[in-house]
Design a protein around this motif. Structure first.
Motif, mmCIF file in Angstrom:
data_model
loop_
_atom_site.group_PDB
_atom_site.id
_atom_site.type_symbol
_atom_site.label_atom_id
_atom_site.label_comp_id
_atom_site.label_asym_id
_atom_site.label_seq_id
_atom_site.Cartn_x
_atom_site.Cartn_y
_atom_site.Cartn_z
ATOM 1 N N GLY A 14 -19.269 -89.903 123.064
ATOM 2 C CA GLY A 14 -19.826 -88.637 122.841
ATOM 3 C C GLY A 14 -21.328 -89.015 122.810
ATOM 4 O O GLY A 14 -21.672 -89.927 123.294
ATOM 5 N N GLY A 15 -21.984 -88.063 122.012
ATOM 6 C CA GLY A 15 -23.461 -88.275 121.752
ATOM 7 C C GLY A 15 -24.028 -89.623 121.421
ATOM 8 O O GLY A 15 -24.778 -90.155 121.751
ATOM 9 N N ARG A 177 -17.259 -82.121 122.686
ATOM 10 C CA ARG A 177 -15.705 -82.281 122.230
ATOM 11 C C ARG A 177 -15.235 -81.211 121.493
ATOM 12 O O ARG A 177 -15.645 -80.729 120.839
ATOM 13 C CB ARG A 177 -15.830 -83.795 121.447
ATOM 14 N N LEU A 178 -13.950 -81.189 121.748
ATOM 15 C CA LEU A 178 -13.157 -79.922 121.161
ATOM 16 C C LEU A 178 -12.843 -80.348 119.749
ATOM 17 O O LEU A 178 -11.605 -80.781 119.842
ATOM 18 C CB LEU A 178 -12.184 -79.518 122.054
ATOM 19 N N VAL A 179 -13.584 -80.544 118.984
ATOM 20 C CA VAL A 179 -13.434 -81.027 117.576
ATOM 21 C C VAL A 179 -14.162 -79.856 116.387
ATOM 22 O O VAL A 179 -14.658 -79.098 116.807
ATOM 23 C CB VAL A 179 -14.008 -82.499 117.220
ATOM 24 N N GLU A 180 -13.364 -80.017 115.372
ATOM 25 C CA GLU A 180 -13.748 -79.021 114.327
ATOM 26 C C GLU A 180 -15.205 -79.146 114.220
ATOM 27 O O GLU A 180 -15.756 -77.751 113.813
ATOM 28 C CB GLU A 180 -13.030 -79.647 112.917
ATOM 29 N N VAL A 205 -9.030 -82.813 120.853
ATOM 30 C CA VAL A 205 -7.740 -82.595 120.259
ATOM 31 C C VAL A 205 -7.584 -81.066 120.062
ATOM 32 O O VAL A 205 -6.543 -80.691 119.794
ATOM 33 C CB VAL A 205 -7.789 -83.292 118.883
ATOM 34 N N LEU A 206 -8.532 -80.325 119.945
ATOM 35 C CA LEU A 206 -8.322 -78.916 119.466
ATOM 36 C C LEU A 206 -8.169 -77.830 120.919
ATOM 37 O O LEU A 206 -8.362 -76.823 120.746
ATOM 38 C CB LEU A 206 -9.512 -78.353 118.797
ATOM 39 N N SER A 246 -22.290 -75.342 116.502
ATOM 40 C CA SER A 246 -21.788 -76.322 115.636
ATOM 41 C C SER A 246 -21.805 -76.197 114.080
ATOM 42 O O SER A 246 -22.751 -75.246 113.553
ATOM 43 C CB SER A 246 -22.631 -77.815 115.870
ATOM 44 N N ARG A 247 -20.798 -76.778 113.248
ATOM 45 C CA ARG A 247 -20.858 -76.758 111.990
ATOM 46 C C ARG A 247 -21.815 -77.657 111.320
ATOM 47 O O ARG A 247 -22.560 -77.568 110.216
ATOM 48 C CB ARG A 247 -19.503 -77.037 111.355
#
Length: 345
Positions: A14-15, A177-180, A205-206, A246-247
């Motif tokens: 990732g980044g 990335r498909l993450v929370e 994972v999402l 993003s959160r």
């Protein structure tokens, strides 16, 4: 100067990993550089960077990992140890009793708590002001994430493999990335209130839950889950507008990449975004209606976005170039080494 980077991620790409490997490659043009980390990071590196394997499947207090850090440092004999992110910094801190007294710097890539041990480092860098503010008063230098900018890819003659183009409505794209943390669920809920299409570029994972959510929201015919791609810059350049939903973030590289490609980008006011984008091109996280309003606003102004974003593109050209960031980091090394030498005398 001999520079050893230490990154403690066990797997994934990732980044953070890209920032570390890109910086190492950039520095290797003028310095002797090594990277200590897991195989997934090391395999991305090219000569002349030295690769030093760390068994990151062990916890960062495991004697086997600490001994491997000790051996990597002794083998490479650096002038500076540069640890990355909270995990990398914690690993070097846990190993400190096994290491010779070498100047140490840590770069913190996100907003973190419980990092009081950073006071034991000679210098601390953060990639955003918000990340620095989260350190509870620990002195630090802010150096934004940067990339080696490349030319905008040529538009292919055949666009048939890229869905939704040239259909009279804007194509939004979001990369990660498909993450929370990336909040693609928020983006999908926002899309319900926006005319247009969406490319979600990345895997994780999402993916299955997000595809299910798109179906539940009756969006399956307007969303392309592109998965992992090797042509991300091309996809970003083909889309009309990039969106960061993003959160939380440290400093999203996709923001930097978008601006270097001269693509308008809007997003939530996470670390990095709030420092680069004017308030009118951002909104609060976790708010699908606000994100939808922002997407509609940009879609309605597509014809004038090049002019609107021109000053932001120029900021990226001046401040978000990897060679310039590397020089700022090198200045931190020099200052740190000089201060350490004065104390030693």
């Amino acid at each position: 100067m001999r520079i050893l980077h230490v990154i403690a991620t066990a797997s994934g790409w990732g980044g953070l990993e890209k920032c570390v490997t890109d910086l190492a490659q950039q520095q290797s043009g003028t310095h002797t550089v090594g990277v200590a980390g897991a195989e997934g990071v090391l395999q991305r590196l090219q000569p002349p960077v030295t690769k030093l394997f760390l068994p990151m499947q062990h916890s960062r207090r495991d004697p086997r990992l600490l001994w491997a850090v000790r051996n990597a440092v002794r083998e490479f004999a650096p002038d500076v140890i540069h640890a990355h992110a909270g995990k990398g910094a914690a690993l070097i801190h846990s190993s400190r009793w096994l290491l010779p007294r070498i100047p140490r710097v840590a770069t913190i890539h996100g907003t973190k708590k419980h990092l009081g041990f950073l006071r034991a480092f000679d210098r601390v860098i953060t990639v955003s002001r918000r990340a620095g503010e989260s350190l509870g008063g620990i002195p630090h230098t802010v150096i934004w994430n940067a990339i080696l900018a490349s030319e905008r890819p040529d538009r292919p003659a055949d666009l048939s493999t890229f869905p939704f183009l040239d259909q009279g409505q804007p194509v939004f794209a979001s990369v990660g990335r498909l993450v929370e943390e990336k909040a693609f669920d928020v983006l999908l809920r926002a899309l319900r209130e926006v005319e247009g299409y969406l490319w979600i570029i990345g895997d994780g994972v999402l993916r299955a839950p997000l595809e299910k959510l798109a179906g539940e929201l009756s969006l399956s015919d307007r969303v392309w889950f592109a998965g992992f791609r090797s042509d991300v810059p091309l996809l970003m350049s083909l889309a009309d507008i990039l969106v960061i939903s993003s959160r939380r973030e440290g400093f999203p590289l996709v923001l930097v990449e978008s601006l270097h490609l001269h693509r308008p980008v809007v997003g939530t006011r996470v670390a990095g975004v709030e420092e680069i984008l004017p308030a009118e091109w951002s909104c609060e996280p976790e708010n699908p209606p606000a994100l939808a309003a922002l997407m509609r606003k940009t879609a309605n102004q597509i014809g004038s976005l090049e002019k609107e974003f021109a000053p932001i593109y120029e900021l990226a050209a001046q401040e978000l170039q990897l060679d310039k960031a590397a020089l700022k980091i090198e200045a931190v090394y020099r200052e740190m080494s000089e201060a350490t030498s004065r104390v030693a005398r």
